[in-house]
Design an enzyme around this catalytic site. Structure first.
Site, PDB file in Angstrom:
ATOM      1  N   ARG A   8       0.875  -1.188   0.000  1.00 20.43           N
ATOM      2  CA  ARG A   8       0.000   0.000   0.000  1.00 20.43           C
ATOM      3  C   ARG A   8       0.902   1.224   0.000  1.00 20.43           C
ATOM      4  O   ARG A   8       1.719   1.402   0.911  1.00 20.43           O
ATOM      5  CB  ARG A   8      -0.902   0.000   1.238  1.00 20.43           C
ATOM      6  CG  ARG A   8      -1.592   1.328   1.457  1.00 20.43           C
ATOM      7  CD  ARG A   8      -2.664   1.287   2.519  1.00 20.43           C
ATOM      8  NE  ARG A   8      -3.843   0.602   2.018  1.00 20.43           N
ATOM      9  CZ  ARG A   8      -5.050   0.690   2.564  1.00 20.43           C
ATOM     10  NH1 ARG A   8      -5.248   1.439   3.633  1.00 20.43           N
ATOM     11  NH2 ARG A   8      -6.078   0.036   2.053  1.00 20.43           N
TER      12      ARG A   8
ATOM     13  N   HIS B 139      -7.383   1.007  -6.287  1.00 20.74           N
ATOM     14  CA  HIS B 139      -7.558   0.134  -5.112  1.00 20.74           C
ATOM     15  C   HIS B 139      -8.216  -1.166  -5.603  1.00 20.74           C
ATOM     16  O   HIS B 139      -9.367  -1.469  -5.275  1.00 20.74           O
ATOM     17  CB  HIS B 139      -8.435   0.838  -4.069  1.00 20.74           C
ATOM     18  CG  HIS B 139      -8.392   0.210  -2.715  1.00 20.74           C
ATOM     19  ND1 HIS B 139      -7.611  -0.885  -2.396  1.00 20.74           N
ATOM     20  CD2 HIS B 139      -9.051   0.534  -1.556  1.00 20.74           C
ATOM     21  CE1 HIS B 139      -7.789  -1.202  -1.130  1.00 20.74           C
ATOM     22  NE2 HIS B 139      -8.649  -0.356  -0.595  1.00 20.74           N
TER      23      HIS B 139
ATOM     24  N   GLN C 131      -9.970  -3.900  -3.298  1.00 23.94           N
ATOM     25  CA  GLN C 131     -11.278  -3.480  -2.808  1.00 23.94           C
ATOM     26  C   GLN C 131     -12.366  -3.807  -3.836  1.00 23.94           C
ATOM     27  O   GLN C 131     -13.464  -4.246  -3.494  1.00 23.94           O
ATOM     28  CB  GLN C 131     -11.274  -1.977  -2.521  1.00 23.94           C
ATOM     29  CG  GLN C 131     -12.582  -1.447  -2.011  1.00 23.94           C
ATOM     30  CD  GLN C 131     -12.929  -1.945  -0.612  1.00 23.94           C
ATOM     31  OE1 GLN C 131     -12.102  -1.880   0.279  1.00 23.94           O
ATOM     32  NE2 GLN C 131     -14.135  -2.452  -0.420  1.00 23.94           N
TER      33      GLN C 131
ATOM     34  N   ASP D 268     -17.210   7.176  -1.494  1.00 27.67           N
ATOM     35  CA  ASP D 268     -15.931   7.051  -0.779  1.00 27.67           C
ATOM     36  C   ASP D 268     -15.660   8.407  -0.130  1.00 27.67           C
ATOM     37  O   ASP D 268     -16.305   9.415  -0.462  1.00 27.67           O
ATOM     38  CB  ASP D 268     -14.815   6.678  -1.781  1.00 27.67           C
ATOM     39  CG  ASP D 268     -13.456   6.489  -1.104  1.00 27.67           C
ATOM     40  OD1 ASP D 268     -13.428   6.156   0.099  1.00 27.67           O
ATOM     41  OD2 ASP D 268     -12.422   6.677  -1.784  1.00 27.67           O
TER      42      ASP D 268
ATOM     43  N   CYS E 298     -16.230   1.561   0.643  1.00 25.57           N
ATOM     44  CA  CYS E 298     -15.036   0.766   0.972  1.00 25.57           C
ATOM     45  C   CYS E 298     -14.650   0.912   2.428  1.00 25.57           C
ATOM     46  O   CYS E 298     -13.985   0.041   2.981  1.00 25.57           O
ATOM     47  CB  CYS E 298     -13.887   1.143   0.049  1.00 25.57           C
ATOM     48  SG  CYS E 298     -13.282   2.839   0.252  1.00 25.57           S
TER      49      CYS E 298
ATOM     50  N   ARG F 148     -13.390  -8.741   1.612  1.00 26.30           N
ATOM     51  CA  ARG F 148     -11.962  -8.507   1.334  1.00 26.30           C
ATOM     52  C   ARG F 148     -11.168  -9.802   1.595  1.00 26.30           C
ATOM     53  O   ARG F 148     -10.258 -10.137   0.847  1.00 26.30           O
ATOM     54  CB  ARG F 148     -11.419  -7.375   2.221  1.00 26.30           C
ATOM     55  CG  ARG F 148     -11.990  -5.990   1.924  1.00 26.30           C
ATOM     56  CD  ARG F 148     -11.505  -5.446   0.590  1.00 26.30           C
ATOM     57  NE  ARG F 148     -10.053  -5.332   0.543  1.00 26.30           N
ATOM     58  CZ  ARG F 148      -9.342  -4.299   1.032  1.00 26.30           C
ATOM     59  NH1 ARG F 148      -9.967  -3.266   1.550  1.00 26.30           N
ATOM     60  NH2 ARG F 148      -8.026  -4.275   0.929  1.00 26.30           N
TER      61      ARG F 148
HETATM   62  N1  NVA Z   1      -9.881   6.868  -1.242  1.00 29.51           N
HETATM   63  C1  NVA Z   1      -9.546   6.384   0.085  1.00 29.51           C
HETATM   64  C2  NVA Z   1      -9.779   4.921   0.181  1.00 29.51           C
HETATM   65  C3  NVA Z   1      -9.524   4.336   1.556  1.00 29.51           C
HETATM   66  C4  NVA Z   1      -9.682   2.837   1.598  1.00 29.51           C
HETATM   67  C5  NVA Z   1      -8.099   6.730   0.401  1.00 29.51           C
HETATM   68  O1  NVA Z   1      -7.254   6.559  -0.468  1.00 29.51           O
HETATM   69  O2  NVA Z   1      -7.834   7.172   1.524  1.00 29.51           O
HETATM   70  N1   CP Z   2     -11.174  -0.152   2.545  1.00 32.74           N
HETATM   71  C1   CP Z   2      -9.902  -0.191   3.006  1.00 32.74           C
HETATM   72  O1   CP Z   2      -8.951  -0.429   2.260  1.00 32.74           O
HETATM   73  O2   CP Z   2      -9.789   0.007   4.339  1.00 32.74           O
HETATM   74  P1   CP Z   2      -8.441   0.241   5.149  1.00 32.74           P
HETATM   75  O3   CP Z   2      -7.869   1.564   4.711  1.00 32.74           O
HETATM   76  O4   CP Z   2      -8.847   0.231   6.590  1.00 32.74           O
HETATM   77  O5   CP Z   2      -7.483  -0.880   4.841  1.00 32.74           O
END
Ligand code: NVA
Ligand code: CP
Length: 322
Positions: free
Chosen positions: A109, A136, A139, A232, A272, A300
């Site tokens: 990540r 992502h 997800q 989101d 998500c 997930r």
């Molecule tokens: N768009 C959000 C998704 C979190 C799972 C982010 O990148 O923070």
């Molecule tokens: N939806 C998701 O990826 O959640 P986290 O940021 O908690 O891993």
């Protein structure tokens, strides 16, 4: 990105063809029904360890992957932000050459998507994107599994994403949704839809699958008769300094009961997570009867287990050379 021959990665939704995505989702459903029936990472079967590297914070991704890797018979090694040398003391390339000699797969990540492309270009073990600034895709596998469970399939269904269409989720909904044969509608303020390259790619894929992608500014038109309404956060990780302007920009794009009422009567609401009640979604929607966010979060685990097992199976060269 040109991967090493015989190695499969999943750093972007379209790294799986429509048929492959469907195969992974079928396997995810089977694994959900029989969670301990497949142990490709068990001792003696292959490498046991999967690296989970986090440059950003996480709850679902961390727990679902750690639990899933354990259920596959392996062990997860979680590296929290700032703990590894990569990015400050050691290059992505040198780190990849170290990790591929120790682990079955690398899950990362991070911020810039380009880092994942650099890793995937040289890695002899599968590289999985567990969220970048641009995509992502893990997800989306969970979301598509949830849609299959709730609506009986994805093909021909209308999925409307409302809010920040230019973020990682907007891009991934566009690509993964059309790959699954869905009619994807992105409702966002002018100029805040997915990147032009993503729109072009999604429309190319849609021609093969019968899906479609529309980018609109009118949230109510986009929600009309939809089977799935999804949103989101307006402030993604790394954008915290822009919070005030983002809340103002996206403020008119909250998913409320009034928006849900425009969708089909059987429509489901997805997110998500983490969610910000009173911003991108009202509490009565996310905590209401049409919301399937807890199933979505659980999925997930099943989707990522299937993905890891599938990538390891397809990565024949990785097996031969290690
Ligand atoms: N768009 C959000 C998704 C979190 C799972 C982010 O990148 O923070
Ligand atoms: N939806 C998701 O990826 O959640 P986290 O940021 O908690 O891993």
């Amino acid at each position: 990105m040109t991967p090493q021959p015989g190695v499969r990665h999943f750093i972007k939704d379209t790294d799986l063809s429509p048929a492959e995505q469907s195969e992974v989702l079928d396997r995810a459903a089977a694994m959900k029904a029989d969670p301990f029936g497949s142990t490709p990472l068990a001792h003696g079967a292959a490498r046991e360890t999967v690296a989970l590297i986090f440059d950003k914070s996480s709850t679902r991704t961390r727990f679902s992957l750690a639990a899933g890797v354990g259920e596959l018979g392996g062990q997860a090694l979680v590296v929290n932000p700032g703990e590894a040398q990569m990015g400050h003391k050691e290059s992505i390339e040198d780190t990849t050459k170290i990790l591929e000699r120790a682990v079955a797969a690398i899950v990362w990540r991070t911020y810039a998507h380009e880092g994942l492309e650099r890793m995937a270009a040289i890695s002899h073990v599968p590289v999985i994107n567990s969220l970048s600034d641009d995509f992502h895709p893990c997800q989306l596998l969970a979301d598509l599994l949830t849609i299959r469970e709730q609506l009986g399939g994805t093909e021909g269904r209308i999925m409307t994403y409302i809010g920040d269409g230019a973020n990682n989720m907007g891009n991934s909904y566009a690509l993964a949704g059309v790959t699954a044969g869905m009619h994807v509608r992105i409702a966002a303020p002018e100029g805040w839809g997915p990147a032009a390259a993503v729109v072009d790619e999604a429309r190319r894929v849609a021609q093969q699958t019968g899906g479609s992608l529309e980018v609109l500014t009118d949230m109510r038109a986009a929600a009309s008769d939809a089977d799935v309404i999804v949103t989101d956060t307006w402030v993604s990780m790394g954008q915290e300094a822009e919070k005030e302007e983002r809340v103002e920009r996206f403020g008119a794009y909250q998913v409320t009961e009034e928006v849900m009422a425009l969708a089909a009567p059987h429509a489901i609401f997805m997110h998500c997570l983490p969610a910000y009640r009173g911003f991108e979604v009202s509490a009565d929607v996310i905590d209401g009867p049409q919301s399937v966010v807890w199933d979505e979060a659980e999925n997930r685990i099943h989707a990522q287990k299937a993905l890891i097992a599938w990538l390891l199976e397809k990565s024949t060269m990785a097996k031969e050379t290690l």
